[in-house]
Design a protein around this motif. Structure first.
Motif, PDB file in Angstrom:
ATOM      1  N   LEU A 152       0.838  -1.207   0.000  1.00 13.47           N
ATOM      2  CA  LEU A 152       0.000   0.000   0.000  1.00 13.47           C
ATOM      3  C   LEU A 152       0.870   1.252   0.000  1.00 13.47           C
ATOM      4  N   GLY A 153       1.903   1.230   0.868  1.00 10.80           N
ATOM      5  CA  GLY A 153       2.786   2.397   0.931  1.00 10.80           C
ATOM      6  C   GLY A 153       3.505   2.641  -0.382  1.00 10.80           C
ATOM      7  N   MET A 154       3.934   1.565  -1.049  1.00 10.41           N
ATOM      8  CA  MET A 154       4.635   1.732  -2.319  1.00 10.41           C
ATOM      9  C   MET A 154       3.694   2.256  -3.389  1.00 10.41           C
ATOM     10  N   ILE A 155       2.440   1.798  -3.392  1.00 10.18           N
ATOM     11  CA  ILE A 155       1.458   2.310  -4.357  1.00 10.18           C
ATOM     12  C   ILE A 155       1.258   3.802  -4.139  1.00 10.18           C
ATOM     13  N   GLN A 185     -14.706   0.447   3.553  1.00 10.98           N
ATOM     14  CA  GLN A 185     -16.072   0.017   3.293  1.00 10.98           C
ATOM     15  C   GLN A 185     -16.286  -1.347   3.952  1.00 10.98           C
ATOM     16  N   PRO A 186     -17.535  -1.858   3.974  1.00 10.61           N
ATOM     17  CA  PRO A 186     -17.801  -3.101   4.712  1.00 10.61           C
ATOM     18  C   PRO A 186     -16.862  -4.252   4.376  1.00 10.61           C
ATOM     19  N   ASP A 187     -16.531  -4.412   3.094  1.00 16.50           N
ATOM     20  CA  ASP A 187     -15.717  -5.582   2.726  1.00 16.50           C
ATOM     21  C   ASP A 187     -14.491  -5.233   1.903  1.00 16.50           C
ATOM     22  N   GLN A 188     -14.181  -3.931   1.754  1.00 17.78           N
ATOM     23  CA  GLN A 188     -13.010  -3.581   0.963  1.00 17.78           C
ATOM     24  C   GLN A 188     -12.457  -2.219   1.368  1.00 17.78           C
ATOM     25  N   LEU A 189     -11.216  -2.002   0.958  1.00 20.42           N
ATOM     26  CA  LEU A 189     -10.526  -0.738   1.186  1.00 20.42           C
ATOM     27  C   LEU A 189     -10.490   0.022  -0.143  1.00 20.42           C
ATOM     28  N   CYS A 190     -10.759   1.304  -0.094  1.00 21.79           N
ATOM     29  CA  CYS A 190     -10.784   2.141  -1.297  1.00 21.79           C
ATOM     30  C   CYS A 190      -9.768   3.263  -1.160  1.00 21.79           C
ATOM     31  N   LEU A 191      -8.869   3.365  -2.121  1.00 19.40           N
ATOM     32  CA  LEU A 191      -7.852   4.421  -2.154  1.00 19.40           C
ATOM     33  C   LEU A 191      -8.081   5.253  -3.405  1.00 19.40           C
ATOM     34  N   ARG A 192      -8.153   6.560  -3.226  1.00 24.23           N
ATOM     35  CA  ARG A 192      -8.385   7.473  -4.363  1.00 24.23           C
ATOM     36  C   ARG A 192      -7.372   8.610  -4.260  1.00 24.23           C
ATOM     37  N   ILE A 193      -6.616   8.814  -5.343  1.00 27.27           N
ATOM     38  CA  ILE A 193      -5.630   9.901  -5.419  1.00 27.27           C
ATOM     39  C   ILE A 193      -5.889  10.668  -6.714  1.00 27.27           C
ATOM     40  N   CYS A 194      -6.133  11.945  -6.621  1.00 25.72           N
ATOM     41  CA  CYS A 194      -6.395  12.749  -7.813  1.00 25.72           C
ATOM     42  C   CYS A 194      -5.713  14.105  -7.697  1.00 25.72           C
ATOM     43  N   ASP A 195      -5.361  14.654  -8.874  1.00 23.81           N
ATOM     44  CA  ASP A 195      -4.743  15.991  -8.927  1.00 23.81           C
ATOM     45  C   ASP A 195      -5.530  16.845  -9.889  1.00 23.81           C
ATOM     46  N   ASP A 196      -5.199  18.109  -9.929  1.00 24.72           N
ATOM     47  CA  ASP A 196      -5.899  19.031 -10.855  1.00 24.72           C
ATOM     48  C   ASP A 196      -4.965  19.464 -11.982  1.00 24.72           C
ATOM     49  N   GLN A 242      -0.471  -7.937  -5.931  1.00 23.68           N
ATOM     50  CA  GLN A 242      -0.103  -8.583  -4.666  1.00 23.68           C
ATOM     51  C   GLN A 242      -1.228  -8.457  -3.643  1.00 23.68           C
ATOM     52  N   LEU A 243      -1.945  -7.342  -3.696  1.00 24.41           N
ATOM     53  CA  LEU A 243      -3.084  -7.127  -2.783  1.00 24.41           C
ATOM     54  C   LEU A 243      -4.369  -7.750  -3.295  1.00 24.41           C
ATOM     55  N   GLN A 244      -4.301  -8.380  -4.493  1.00 20.55           N
ATOM     56  CA  GLN A 244      -5.481  -8.980  -5.134  1.00 20.55           C
ATOM     57  C   GLN A 244      -6.590  -7.947  -5.306  1.00 20.55           C
ATOM     58  N   GLY A 245      -6.152  -6.734  -5.650  1.00 20.82           N
ATOM     59  CA  GLY A 245      -7.102  -5.654  -5.838  1.00 20.82           C
ATOM     60  C   GLY A 245      -7.262  -5.274  -7.308  1.00 20.82           C
ATOM     61  N   ARG A 246      -7.978  -4.193  -7.534  1.00 21.42           N
ATOM     62  CA  ARG A 246      -8.175  -3.641  -8.878  1.00 21.42           C
ATOM     63  C   ARG A 246      -7.883  -2.151  -8.834  1.00 21.42           C
ATOM     64  N   HIS A 247      -7.371  -1.598  -9.957  1.00 19.87           N
ATOM     65  CA  HIS A 247      -7.086  -0.168  -9.986  1.00 19.87           C
ATOM     66  C   HIS A 247      -7.431   0.375 -11.361  1.00 19.87           C
ATOM     67  N   SER A 248      -7.559   1.663 -11.394  1.00 21.18           N
ATOM     68  CA  SER A 248      -7.865   2.331 -12.666  1.00 21.18           C
ATOM     69  C   SER A 248      -7.214   3.709 -12.674  1.00 21.18           C
ATOM     70  N   ALA A 289      -5.660  13.909 -13.339  1.00 20.37           N
ATOM     71  CA  ALA A 289      -5.469  12.466 -13.274  1.00 20.37           C
ATOM     72  C   ALA A 289      -6.131  11.916 -12.003  1.00 20.37           C
ATOM     73  N   VAL A 290      -6.794  10.785 -12.152  1.00 17.75           N
ATOM     74  CA  VAL A 290      -7.475  10.147 -11.037  1.00 17.75           C
ATOM     75  C   VAL A 290      -7.024   8.681 -10.968  1.00 17.75           C
ATOM     76  N   PHE A 291      -6.493   8.314  -9.814  1.00 16.37           N
ATOM     77  CA  PHE A 291      -6.114   6.917  -9.558  1.00 16.37           C
ATOM     78  C   PHE A 291      -7.063   6.363  -8.492  1.00 16.37           C
ATOM     79  N   GLU A 292      -7.655   5.209  -8.766  1.00 17.82           N
ATOM     80  CA  GLU A 292      -8.542   4.550  -7.808  1.00 17.82           C
ATOM     81  C   GLU A 292      -8.144   3.085  -7.680  1.00 17.82           C
ATOM     82  N   MET A 293      -8.167   2.623  -6.472  1.00 20.03           N
ATOM     83  CA  MET A 293      -7.841   1.226  -6.202  1.00 20.03           C
ATOM     84  C   MET A 293      -8.772   0.686  -5.114  1.00 20.03           C
ATOM     85  N   THR A 294      -9.214  -0.546  -5.312  1.00 18.55           N
ATOM     86  CA  THR A 294      -9.966  -1.265  -4.278  1.00 18.55           C
ATOM     87  C   THR A 294      -9.270  -2.586  -4.024  1.00 18.55           C
TER      88      THR A 294
END
Length: 518
Positions: free
Chosen positions: A426-429, A457-468, A493-499, A506-511
């Motif tokens: 997570l820290g490296m991401i 969230q109830p069953d997952q972690l959501c990370l959102r990083i965006c700039d202008d 490695q976290l078995q997650g998904r990102h976009s 730019a908008v980065f999202e990961m669950t």
């Protein structure tokens, strides 16, 4: 480098459980207090029961004495009536006539008729020399005018047995002409005593209201004046009562004495129960209760001791486990501290290498992210779980300080704990995405805003990083850099998904599933 943390010194057994000992002591004190109260109350109850028994027995004796006196009085009246108007020594007053008038008297009772001088003229005891009672006290009282009297205890001249006498004054035409008496053997009291079962050393007595002993079981060797004893004043104005005799003036026993006045007669009935016999019943009850209570208390005490020993062993074992846990914590803390120090050494070596500035900076930031997670672990003692929020905030602010750009940080980081194995990816991401934002979104700009949110969230972690900033380039450009490859690898490695997408920058999202981070 910070100082190495030393393990805590072994603790003494000060934390050993003393509560069981206190509870056992309190229990024993409570048992002793309750037992003492019970003994005192039972002792008082035994004495009260003895007093009640002495009082009720005295009432029974008073009823017997009253019946005996009334029966004797009726017999004396019939004797008086049978004498007629003839002189007492008249031949017409034969013993047979008197015996017929008296009827059947209880066994041992003897009647007599004395003339005015005290000489015995008639008697139920035939064939014996006549007696002379002219000098007896009871005879004098009758001569002086008392209609009825009761003698004190005396030894019968004929039977040589203790007896007492009931006398009736006989008058003719107002003149004293003689006395009719009935002699009652003292052994009559034996029948009263036997019928009540009061105990071997108990007594029943009849006493005149002037204090002289009339009859007693067991018999007294002589008549005794009891008016000087402590109970005598209590009889003044009282129909009945009870008292504790310190020592009997007759036989030396201490007794509980109940008294009851005989109705219609100047007599007092006494029943005395030996104090020790009453207390023997109390002690028998105490010993019978002790046979049950003492083993129970012993079992409880032994159980308390056994439980205390178990608790001591349990506390000692816990003490050892706590010391072992503290040693393990120290070792883990030391390991992460040394890893951090080693990474800092690697970071120093990287800075000394003749690398391109951009590559050196990227390497430095990545190693710094690794250092941050180990620092978070050993400083917070979070060996199993790591709170991502402070860890992520440190990475972001360290990057902002390193780039030194006029960027406003908008951080919304919820407290989310993950396994320590998941903290580094997570820290490296976060490090890669935020570094890219500073390198490409805020270069040559007067100001900018970086928004980072971390949400649980109830069953997952959501990370959102965006700039202008200006947004992302083509898809081919995004796949070329090392950062993109690292991000993809860590998300996998976290078995997650990102976009990655453009949305006013730019908008980065990961669950990532939280179940894998539990």
């Amino acid at each position: 480098m910070s100082k190495e943390t030393k393990p805590a010194s072994p603790r003494s057994f000060r934390a050993m459980p003393t509560l069981p000992l206190w509870l056992t002591g309190i229990f024993l004190v409570a048992v002793a207090a309750v037992t003492g109260l019970i003994l005192v109350e039972n002792y008082k109850s035994s004495l009260a029961a003895g007093e009640a028994r002495a009082m009720s027995s005295a009432h029974v004796v008073a009823a017997h004495v009253e019946w005996m006196m009334e029966a004797s009085n009726q017999a004396l009246r019939r004797i008086d009536s049978a004498l007629g108007d003839e002189p007492i020594d008249s031949p017409q007053n034969s013993p047979a006539n008197i015996a017929e008038a008296v009827g059947d008297l209880p066994s041992g009772f003897e009647y007599s008729v004395f003339d005015a001088n005290g000489l015995q003229r008639l008697s139920s005891a035939q064939g014996r020399a006549p007696l002379n009672h002219g000098g007896r006290g009871y005879f004098e009282r009758l001569r002086k005018g008392e209609p009825m009297t009761v003698s004190r205890l005396f030894e019968d001249e004929r039977t040589a047995k203790p007896s007492f006498m009931i006398g009736r004054r006989i008058t003719r035409n107002g003149a004293f002409v003689g006395v009719a008496t009935i002699a009652i053997p003292n052994e009559t009291m034996d029948r009263f005593w036997a019928s009540m079962g009061l105990g071997e050393h108990s007594t029943v007595s009849a006493v005149r209201d002037d204090g002289w002993l009339v009859a007693r079981r067991p018999v007294s060797a002589e008549a005794i004046d009891l008016s000087t004893t402590e109970w005598y004043p209590m009889t003044r104005g009282a129909q009945s009562g009870v008292y504790h005799s310190a020592v009997s003036p007759i036989d030396g026993y201490a007794r509980i004495v109940g008294f009851w006045k005989v109705r219609g007669w100047p007599l007092i009935a006494l029943t005395a129960i030996e104090r020790q016999e009453v207390l023997d019943q109390f002690w028998n009850s105490v010993w019978s209760d002790a046979l049950f209570a003492v083993p129970l208390v012993v079992v409880l005490v032994l159980a308390s001791i056994w439980i205390t020993r178990l608790l001591y062993r349990y506390a000692a074992r816990n003490e050892e486990l706590e010391q072992a846990l503290e040693r393990n914590r120290f070792l883990l803390r030391e390991i992460h501290h040394r890893v951090k120090n080693n990474l800092q050494a690697v970071l120093a070596l990287v800075r000394l290498q003749p690398l391109p500035p951009e590559a050196r900076n990227d390497m430095t930031r990545r190693v710094g992210a690794m250092i941050a997670v180990h620092e978070q672990i050993y400083q917070k003692d979070q060996f199993e779980r790591v709170d991502v929020a402070p860890y992520a905030e440190k990475i972001i602010r360290d990057l902002a300080a390193a780039y030194d750009m006029p960027v406003t940080l908008d951080l919304a980081l919820q407290s989310v704990t993950v396994d320590r194995e998941q903290a580094l990816p997570l820290g490296m991401i976060i490090n890669e995405v935020v570094s890219n934002a500073f390198k490409y979104a805020f270069t040559e700009r007067a100001r900018g805003t970086l928004t980072v949110s971390l949400e649980k969230q109830p069953d997952q972690l959501c990370l959102r990083i965006c700039d202008d900033g200006p947004g992302l380039g083509s898809e081919a450009e995004r796949r070329v850099g090392m950062g993109s490859k690292l991000i993809g690898s860590f998300v996998k490695q976290l078995q997650g998904r990102h976009s990655l997408r453009n949305e006013n920058g730019a908008v980065f999202e990961m669950t990532a599933p939280l179940s894998l981070m539990a």
